[in-house]
Motif scaffolding. Structure first.
Motif, PDB file in Angstrom:
ATOM      1  N   ARG A 179     141.178 167.720  -1.783  1.00  0.00           N
ATOM      2  CA  ARG A 179     142.333 166.841  -1.617  1.00  0.00           C
ATOM      3  C   ARG A 179     143.516 167.650  -1.141  1.00  0.00           C
ATOM      4  O   ARG A 179     143.642 168.832  -1.428  1.00  0.00           O
ATOM      5  CB  ARG A 179     142.686 166.168  -2.944  1.00  0.00           C
ATOM      6  CG  ARG A 179     143.063 167.178  -4.022  1.00  0.00           C
ATOM      7  CD  ARG A 179     143.428 166.484  -5.322  1.00  0.00           C
ATOM      8  NE  ARG A 179     143.710 167.452  -6.358  1.00  0.00           N
ATOM      9  CZ  ARG A 179     144.899 168.006  -6.557  1.00  0.00           C
ATOM     10  NH1 ARG A 179     145.898 167.688  -5.790  1.00  0.00           N
ATOM     11  NH2 ARG A 179     145.078 168.889  -7.527  1.00  0.00           N
ATOM     12  N   ASP A 182     148.767 161.671  -3.253  1.00  0.00           N
ATOM     13  CA  ASP A 182     147.829 162.306  -4.183  1.00  0.00           C
ATOM     14  C   ASP A 182     148.636 163.224  -5.104  1.00  0.00           C
ATOM     15  O   ASP A 182     149.012 164.330  -4.731  1.00  0.00           O
ATOM     16  CB  ASP A 182     146.794 163.093  -3.384  1.00  0.00           C
ATOM     17  CG  ASP A 182     145.757 163.764  -4.260  1.00  0.00           C
ATOM     18  OD1 ASP A 182     145.833 163.619  -5.498  1.00  0.00           O
ATOM     19  OD2 ASP A 182     144.872 164.446  -3.706  1.00  0.00           O
ATOM     20  N   ARG A 226     145.973 162.788 -10.914  1.00  0.00           N
ATOM     21  CA  ARG A 226     144.569 163.219 -10.922  1.00  0.00           C
ATOM     22  C   ARG A 226     144.180 163.770 -12.293  1.00  0.00           C
ATOM     23  O   ARG A 226     143.121 163.429 -12.829  1.00  0.00           O
ATOM     24  CB  ARG A 226     144.337 164.290  -9.852  1.00  0.00           C
ATOM     25  CG  ARG A 226     142.951 164.944  -9.923  1.00  0.00           C
ATOM     26  CD  ARG A 226     142.801 166.020  -8.874  1.00  0.00           C
ATOM     27  NE  ARG A 226     142.487 165.436  -7.589  1.00  0.00           N
ATOM     28  CZ  ARG A 226     141.248 165.275  -7.131  1.00  0.00           C
ATOM     29  NH1 ARG A 226     140.211 165.614  -7.875  1.00  0.00           N
ATOM     30  NH2 ARG A 226     141.040 164.758  -5.948  1.00  0.00           N
ATOM     31  N   TYR A 268     145.939 156.041  -4.296  1.00  0.00           N
ATOM     32  CA  TYR A 268     145.719 156.700  -5.588  1.00  0.00           C
ATOM     33  C   TYR A 268     146.365 155.895  -6.711  1.00  0.00           C
ATOM     34  O   TYR A 268     147.397 155.265  -6.501  1.00  0.00           O
ATOM     35  CB  TYR A 268     146.289 158.127  -5.529  1.00  0.00           C
ATOM     36  CG  TYR A 268     145.645 158.962  -4.452  1.00  0.00           C
ATOM     37  CD1 TYR A 268     144.444 159.621  -4.693  1.00  0.00           C
ATOM     38  CD2 TYR A 268     146.217 159.047  -3.187  1.00  0.00           C
ATOM     39  CE1 TYR A 268     143.825 160.356  -3.691  1.00  0.00           C
ATOM     40  CE2 TYR A 268     145.606 159.784  -2.185  1.00  0.00           C
ATOM     41  CZ  TYR A 268     144.414 160.431  -2.446  1.00  0.00           C
ATOM     42  OH  TYR A 268     143.804 161.163  -1.450  1.00  0.00           O
ATOM     43  N   TYR A 325     140.441 158.684  -6.477  1.00  0.00           N
ATOM     44  CA  TYR A 325     139.865 159.778  -7.247  1.00  0.00           C
ATOM     45  C   TYR A 325     138.415 159.456  -7.608  1.00  0.00           C
ATOM     46  O   TYR A 325     138.067 158.299  -7.870  1.00  0.00           O
ATOM     47  CB  TYR A 325     140.684 160.042  -8.508  1.00  0.00           C
ATOM     48  CG  TYR A 325     142.084 160.511  -8.222  1.00  0.00           C
ATOM     49  CD1 TYR A 325     142.316 161.560  -7.328  1.00  0.00           C
ATOM     50  CD2 TYR A 325     143.180 159.911  -8.827  1.00  0.00           C
ATOM     51  CE1 TYR A 325     143.595 161.992  -7.048  1.00  0.00           C
ATOM     52  CE2 TYR A 325     144.470 160.342  -8.563  1.00  0.00           C
ATOM     53  CZ  TYR A 325     144.676 161.380  -7.665  1.00  0.00           C
ATOM     54  OH  TYR A 325     145.952 161.815  -7.379  1.00  0.00           O
ATOM     55  N   HIS A 357     137.679 155.001   0.253  1.00  0.00           N
ATOM     56  CA  HIS A 357     137.933 155.015  -1.182  1.00  0.00           C
ATOM     57  C   HIS A 357     137.504 153.719  -1.867  1.00  0.00           C
ATOM     58  O   HIS A 357     137.476 153.647  -3.092  1.00  0.00           O
ATOM     59  CB  HIS A 357     139.416 155.268  -1.458  1.00  0.00           C
ATOM     60  CG  HIS A 357     140.339 154.189  -0.972  1.00  0.00           C
ATOM     61  ND1 HIS A 357     140.493 153.875   0.360  1.00  0.00           N
ATOM     62  CD2 HIS A 357     141.171 153.342  -1.646  1.00  0.00           C
ATOM     63  CE1 HIS A 357     141.372 152.899   0.483  1.00  0.00           C
ATOM     64  NE2 HIS A 357     141.798 152.544  -0.723  1.00  0.00           N
TER      65      HIS A 357
END
Length: 428
Positions: free
Chosen positions: A7, A199, A204, A236, A240, A264
């Motif tokens: 990423r 991101d 995350r 996001y 993830y 995604h």
């Protein structure tokens, strides 16, 4: 849920967007939260959906029939499952939700409401109702997981004065804090009807923590109409690998340009004409003008809650796999960037026996099935409006999507839960 991948580095505290297209009566409107400055939002509603006037809709949500809710409730209703709604709070005064909401978390310092039991935006309340609305006399509204409990986790405010007082909008670092709080409180399913193109490392890390704690994060893939970046690109936390990413389909269960698409996307669910809880006032039909991934995400979270009840010892990735492997799609061994692995079928996911031969996404336990057992010309039909039957073992292939109701009972003889059969929830 996708294989882990690299990423780009992102910045913390990025502003998120939450979009919920609302059509109460004949008026379509949009709830938008965005911008680097203090956030403002408006949510115009029709007179017959006044947040100060109780209004009940006698007809059940059309999405429940499409998702095969009645059949699914024979196997699970979400009983004992805690679903966190990381959003704008949940109005516990709504009669559908009073018995469903537990003490939550307020991360924006709302005066007088540390439990997250109020919701000026109405967005979190709408999402909660799709998931776990209780039956109320005079109303056809009920959630897809009507016995689940709702944990409100407030991470943003919506009215202009509150946003200005808070001094910030819906930020990725605050969403990350909300996911951590939900996981630490014991939520098994964490609904995040929010998305950002940024991101954020903190976001995350929060998702990874939730996964380690045994919680499945279900997040929206993004709404084009409320996004500054309208490109089909990752959003996001949906992108993830630990997250189940949800897009919306229209009334005909077809992909819609209202939603952000891309690699995604994992699954899809209904996102238009959503009958759900509206502030404290009762019921309202939302997303009448365009599809909303916020609402599609709520239905998938509810389906995941059914799985968490029926399979409490499984890992979050196993619940996600059940939904992806059994989703309705044109070819069983192929996904696409429009709908991912297809439109979720909760009943089929509940009935799935994961022995490693299911075509499509690789099993978390068994890996990808041999190519010979994944016929590309075989399809999984939605069929929820007529007869949402589950998969049955076939001698010449892995699945036959049954066309006769008699096959339903045969396919469940080996997997029905012990105890009395469940029926549709009764009004109280």
């Amino acid at each position: 849920m996708r294989p882990r991948r690299g990423r780009p580095e992102g910045r913390g505290g990025a502003v998120l967007r939450v979009g919920a297209a609302a059509a109460c009566g004949s008026l379509a409107s949009t709830l938008i939260l965005a911008g680097a400055a203090p956030t403002t939002a408006t949510a115009a509603v029709a007179a017959d959906c006044d947040p100060e006037v109780t209004r009940l809709v006698a007809e059940p949500p059309v999405a429940l029939d499409r998702l095969g809710a009645a059949e699914s409730w024979q196997l699970a209703t979400g009983e004992g499952v805690l679903v966190a709604v990381v959003d704008s709070g949940v109005d516990a005064r709504n009669e559908h939700l009073t018995d469903a909401v537990v003490d939550g978390v307020d991360l924006v310092g709302t005066e007088g409401d540390p439990r997250g039991w109020s919701d000026p935006a109405g967005h979190g309340t709408a999402v909660a109702g799709q998931i776990a609305a209780r039956a109320v006399e005079g109303s056809g509204l009920v959630g897809l997981a009507p016995d689940a409990r709702i944990l409100p986790v407030r991470v943003y405010l919506s009215t202009e004065d509150q946003a200005a007082e808070a001094g910030d909008g819906v930020r990725t670092d605050r969403i990350a804090e909300g996911i951590r709080a939900a996981a630490n409180t014991g939520a098994q399913i964490i609904n995040v009807s929010l998305s950002s193109p940024t991101d954020d490392p903190a976001l995350r890390a929060a998702v990874e923590l939730a996964n380690r704690r045994g919680a499945l994060v279900v997040a929206s893939a993004g709404n084009r109409l409320t996004a500054e970046d309208t490109s089909d690109s990752p959003r996001y936390p949906a992108a993830y690998p630990e997250v189940l990413s949800v897009t919306a389909v229209d009334a005909a269960d077809q992909p819609t340009t209202d939603a952000i698409h891309g690699p995604h996307v994992d699954v899809a669910a209904p996102g238009t004409d959503v009958l759900t809880t509206f502030h404290a006032a009762g019921d309202c039909i939302l997303a009448g003008g365009e599809a909303s991934t916020s609402f599609a995400t709520a239905y998938v979270s509810a389906a995941a809650a059914l799985l968490a009840e029926r399979y409490p010892d499984e890992l979050p990735e196993q619940w996600a796999h059940r939904l992806m492997a059994t989703a309705a799609r044109g070819a069983v061994d192929q996904r696409d960037d429009q709908s991912g692995w297809g439109v979720v079928r909760p009943y089929a996911a509940l009935a799935l026996v994961d022995d490693g031969t299911a075509p499509g996404p690789p099993s978390p336990l068994h890996g990808r099935p041999p190519a010979a057992e994944s016929p590309a010309d075989q399809t999984l039909a939605l069929g929820a409006r007529a007869d949402p039957t589950g998969p049955t073992r076939a001698a010449t292939g892995w699945w036959v999507v049954a066309g006769a109701g008699a096959l339903v009972g045969a396919s469940l003889l080996g997997v029905r839960r012990r105890g009395p059969e469940r029926s549709a929830p009764a009004a109280r």
